[in-house]
Design an enzyme around this catalytic site. Structure first.
Site, PDB file in Angstrom:
ATOM      1  N   LYS C 116       0.733  -0.943  -0.033  1.00  0.00           N
ATOM      2  CA  LYS C 116       0.051   0.315   0.284  1.00  0.00           C
ATOM      3  C   LYS C 116       1.208   1.567  -0.158  1.00  0.00           C
ATOM      4  O   LYS C 116       0.358   2.176  -0.369  1.00  0.00           O
ATOM      5  CB  LYS C 116      -0.713  -0.178   1.169  1.00  0.00           C
ATOM      6  N   GLU C 200      -2.518   6.319   8.001  1.00  0.00           N
ATOM      7  CA  GLU C 200      -2.520   7.976   7.541  1.00  0.00           C
ATOM      8  C   GLU C 200      -3.794   8.373   7.676  1.00  0.00           C
ATOM      9  O   GLU C 200      -4.182   8.193   8.965  1.00  0.00           O
ATOM     10  CB  GLU C 200      -3.089   7.502   6.116  1.00  0.00           C
ATOM     11  N   HIS C 235     -14.793  -2.245   9.219  1.00  0.00           N
ATOM     12  CA  HIS C 235     -14.159  -1.920   8.324  1.00  0.00           C
ATOM     13  C   HIS C 235     -14.153  -3.341   6.567  1.00  0.00           C
ATOM     14  O   HIS C 235     -13.575  -3.524   6.593  1.00  0.00           O
ATOM     15  CB  HIS C 235     -12.620  -1.951   8.245  1.00  0.00           C
ATOM     16  N   ARG C 292      -7.385  -7.551  -8.730  1.00  0.00           N
ATOM     17  CA  ARG C 292      -8.730  -8.975  -8.786  1.00  0.00           C
ATOM     18  C   ARG C 292      -9.840  -8.747  -9.280  1.00  0.00           C
ATOM     19  O   ARG C 292     -10.631  -7.201  -9.127  1.00  0.00           O
ATOM     20  CB  ARG C 292      -8.588  -9.774  -7.382  1.00  0.00           C
TER      21      ARG C 292
END
Lengths: 162, 501, 501, 162
Positions: C116, C200, C235, C292
């Protein structure tokens, strides 16, 4: 175990032996060794060599249905007597093609008829089925009258060829 | 908005309508005859009323009984589905008279379109092309034979009140004309209670292409493009698709305008279908208008994204058509196959019996509109259609492949069905090329016999394994105990025999 | 064209892929662990290979075993589905090395997007907006805590290799920062074999909106519009829809261009999804790219008419993308609900057990992508998702109604499920208005307890009738034979008692 | 027939009598006269006055599930002893919330812990569940070790409040 199946007027002789989880099926001089499992009632998973087939079988009083590889087969048991029934329609066969109601009878005993004449009208599922004279002849017997219920395969009218 | 709908039908279309109502928070009332006691439409509805005697005239055609049930349950509308009372103007009128909304056009329009002769005359006047023929009042055999000879052969004898191929006869020569007229009259009388017939020119290499119409009660009319319905047996559609493989942008526009004009000419309201015959040179002729939701409506729904059953309810509630012609998009390709309890290798004769197994394929863009279930008894009382398998995808080739995949996994055991036959039709080279006419089945499948003429090895193995699993040791009776290798044994109810190995 | 595909997955996605292959006449190989012996994907495939031990690492994550099966069965391609090995670059590389086509992007792209941190840096360079944060190499707790304090609270700790909420923690204050970092690392290590994390800025009132991408191997890239995936618990998405209720024509265009740019920047091929976070002022930030097919791909298929699974196979076969951006039409509205074996009134804890009954709703535009069946054992080995219920219709309001109708008829008995919960979410006033953020569940369903707190009268009557029907006379044992009116009786395995009337 | 059903820790006393095809169900001082039919195994069609309800019932060893009016209810039998089990979580209850595998044990017997400390980590379906100390205390007993399989409801750790 030896079993005969009748399908579309052909008879198939099959032998099957079970040893533990394997089945040995012999048909037409070939032996197939298969593994099989009934996953749900009537639903089989069968391993034939590397191939796996799935089939669905249902059982009625007079027939079994098999669904396999996208095709349906209806099989019947073969009577022990060995007398094979043949159900091919003969020229003079006037059996009803359908279960339904007789809506109209055009003839009576003793009438003479011409080939192609309408003898009886049967209605089923809102459609009409015509029983026509198979040849020129004379009416021997009329088995049903108007409004009678008729079953598939029952003989409607008997005609003697003239 | 309508609050409670009585659905005056059975089978898959009753199920379809009840689901649409429930999604719109409209209460539903199902009616059922004795043989439909446990049918899916009865399971699904909020309330149910028993019709008793399954004979159509005593049950789903019994107007007083149905009106009484609607009043008793407080239904403010009746949806007739298709078939039965869907195109019966007396029924629509009776509904209106007792203050129950009939979901469909006005009795006057049903009456006009139900009379095929009057309908053609009206359309001729409105400038919509019609097929040459005799639509006159002289209904005696002699006059009809005379008019028939004038038109020439081949010609069609059609019941004025008919539909779905009932009361229709093709006549190839003058010898069989009178007999055909009589037979058509008789069938029409029995099916529709009316024996008026008309005659028309029989068009060679014809396609049957129809346009779906939606019209609100405020004068707005749109069409939802075409459906190609040429694949027919006994004059009844079995495979429908959209778009038509022969359609061009220009022809679609012209036919769409003609369809809207047809609806306009009679002040049509609600959903309807304008049927055209299209000849080899792409000339088109008005055939008839079906004043109801059509069996094959799902293919239009899949390609336009519009829910026709819901729009029927909205229009009947007085809502305005918010869909605009220019916003409608025909996207991808859809096919419907009608699954019938019938034997295609024996003249498509209906088959009755108990469904010992029903298992249907599922997957993206596969829709199965069905009214059947495992254990259901198929009786001779009603139409032998079991369900409608519908698929859609990006293009025609993929839809054909998807349909063949789905048909190969469609399990209905216990009666003869047309599933294998449909698969052969879809897989036929000329079908794949789009070379189809209403003669397709006669041309290529005249003497079709089941492709399963002999038992496959997989079937033999399956049966033997099944019988071995289900045969308890004590059920194997030896007929000659003296000989342990005797082939004669008895398996359950099944008699078995065979040569020793 | 690819001839035989090994599907390296289980459950609904394996079923979905096998069906797509079969419609394209591509042979399929299913793999299965011991607990999946009778699973639908095994029933459906043309060939099957047994993985044995159900532990993920020994079965669906076992690269050598899977490669061996592909070679033995002569598969020329492997479809990884989602989850398991779908985003494992080593697996993709191993496939390439042995000459088997991996259906997805190149190992290099998977690797880049799987990291990421690297992905964000790449996108920053390419001019795609990203969320402020720390994506650095210093992974010791002290450095991470220091960087976290710099960004400020609330902030997110995210596993670099993560996805689906695994290895992710929200941190509201500096006190719990270190503990959260450790926990995220541990979970990431166990799930992905890598414990790199990044930090973040946590965006207030965020929406999760993603764009579907298709890219062929000839440089053509298109996007297939957005999916709104803000409804999440733990999440993880549970309800997805398209179009997003907040989307405007202009924003869709801008985000679509950014999504295509993202794919272009890395030389992306095959199907992929670019995930964005959208804040209250409709600013959007690149979050990550999923390399994907996505769980929620069906809603895009229903609104665009495009079959994404089939296009994956076509692209992997080297075919050119014949779809043009300008020809794509987003039509109607679609919603997906993920049906989980979990208890929403108890922190969404997964539930295991045997499914005593599975019966799913059917109807126009209702799609149930499922891998379950009556009698199936839900084990703790794999993800507790049972199926995906997807609907589409003309507009958002009708889709919500259709989904509530379908959820109300979705029968899964034997484990706790989130079906009732989903119905409450869809029926919530703020959801209906489209006022949703990723905090929706926390905001409105924090202490949600099952709405079925007490037995309804209908349930009591049903149970009593059932027990009465299924209690044989001899099973009713009187405990006080002297008193014929004694309330103490014994019903089957069920002990019964109660006050006399 | 008298039956007690337990649902969400409440007990429901129901009486049912069958006379021919009618059932008389009494609950909460109200009698419901219903007609009922089992259409398929476990699938009931029940007529209550003018209303028809359809329900699906499945039976496990320890519970029954009822699906009716779009809702699912799980009911348990009530033990004859009359002793009602209450399963409410107590403050110090450290039973496992899930069936899974113990991946980490942070403490040993005799340790002192602070409220909120992580005692054990359980993994199931690829997610982590943390067992935390419910109060400041001392570890009396640790019932599982790393890699052990643990079932839902099993007690993980015993802690004495200090």
């Amino acid at each position: 175990m030896f079993i005969n199946y009748e399908h579309e007027n052909n008879v198939y002789n099959v032998t099957i032996e079970r040893r533990e989880n394997k089945y040995f099926v012999t048909y037409d001089n070939t032996e197939y060794r298969v593994e099989a499992e009934e996953i749900k009632p009537g639903q089989l998973k069968i391993k034939i060599g590397d191939r796996i087939i799935k089939s669905i079988i249902t059982e009625g009083d007079k027939e079994k249905y098999v669904f396999v590889d996208g095709a349906v087969f209806k099989v019947k048991p073969v009577e022990l007597t060995g007398k094979k029934r043949t159900k091919k329609k003969e020229e003079g066969d006037l059996s009803s093609p359908i279960s339904g109601k007789v809506v109209s009878v055009k003839i009576k005993k003793g009438d003479t008829v011409k080939k192609g004449d309408i003898l009886m009208v049967i209605e089923a599922m809102k459609m009409e089925y015509l029983i026509r004279a198979p040849y020129d002849g004379k009416i021997d017997k009329v088995n049903f009258k108007e409004k009678d219920q008729i079953e598939i395969g029952q003989n409607t009218v008997e005609v003697t060829k003239t | 908005m309508i609050k409670k709908v009585l659905v005056a039908n059975r089978g898959e279309i009753a199920v379809r309508i009840i689901k649409a109502c429930q999604e719109m928070n409209i209460k539903t009332v199902a009616i059922y005859s004795d043989v439909d006691k446990n049918a899916p439409h009865v399971q699904l509805a909020d309330e149910t009323c028993s019709l008793g005697d399954p004979t159509p005239i005593e049950s789903y055609l019994n107007i007083p009984k149905i009106i009484k049930f609607a009043q008793e349950t407080g239904a403010d509308a009746i949806h007739p589905g298709y078939g039965f009372l869907a195109e019966n103007p007396d029924f629509a009128k009776t509904c209106n008279d007792v203050g129950i909304k009939f979901i469909g056009p006005s009795p006057k329009v049903i009456s006009l379109m139900g009379d095929k002769i009057a309908a053609k005359k009206t359309m001729e006047k409105a400038g919509v092309p019609v097929i040459p023929g005799y639509h006159g009042d002289k209904q005696d055999n002699k006059s009809l034979v005379k008019e028939g000879k004038k038109i020439g052969f081949p010609l069609l004898v059609k019941a004025a009140a008919g539909g779905g191929g009932k009361g229709m006869r093709i006549v190839h020569s003058k010898e069989t004309l009178e007999e055909s007229i009589e037979s058509a009259k008789r069938e029409s009388k029995s099916s529709f209670g009316n024996d008026t017939v008309f005659l028309e020119k029989y068009i060679d290499k014809p396609r049957h292409i129809e346009f779906q119409i939606l019209a609100d009660e405020h004068g707005n009319i749109i069409h939802l493009f075409e459906r190609e319905c040429s694949i027919q047996r006994r004059h009844q559609k079995i495979v429908e698709e959209t778009p038509s493989p022969v359609m061009t942008k220009e022809l679609r526009k012209k036919m769409g305008i003609a369809a809207v004009k047809t609806a306009e000419a009679v002040g049509y309201t609600n959903a309807g279908t304008v049927e055209f015959m299209v000849d080899g040179d792409l000339n088109f002729y008005f055939m008839e208008m079906n004043t109801r939701l059509q069996v094959e409506h799902p293919i239009t729904e899949m390609t336009t994204g519009i829910d026709l059953a819901k729009w029927q309810l909205k229009i009947a509630s007085g809502q305005k058509l918010t869909l605009k012609q220019k916003d409608l998009i025909q996207r991808g390709h859809a096919i419907e196959c009608r699954i019938y309890a019938e034997d295609p290798s024996n003249g498509f004769l209906p088959s009755v019996g108990k469904l010992s197994k029903v298992e249907t394929p599922t997957g993206p863009n596969i829709r199965d509109d069905t009214g059947i279930y495992t254990g259901m008894e198929i009786t001779p009382y009603y139409d032998p259609m079991l369900s409608k398998l519908v698929v859609s995808s990006e293009n025609r080739e993929e839809s054909i492949n998807k349909m063949i995949w789905a048909l190969s996994r469609y399990v209905v055991l216990g009666v003869a069905t047309n599933v294998s036959f449909l698969k052969k039709v879809l897989g036929h080279g000329e079908f794949k090329k789009g070379n189809i006419t209403t003669h397709f089945i006669d041309d290529y499948f005249k003497d079709w016999a089941t492709s399963e003429k002999s038992l496959s090895v997989d079937a033999i193995i399956s049966l033997a394994v099944y019988d071995s699993m289900h045969t308890k040791k004590q059920e194997i009776v030896r007929y000659k105990e003296a000989d342990p290798h005797s082939p004669w044994k008895h398996v359950g109810r099944w008699r078995v025999g065979g040569k020793g190995v």
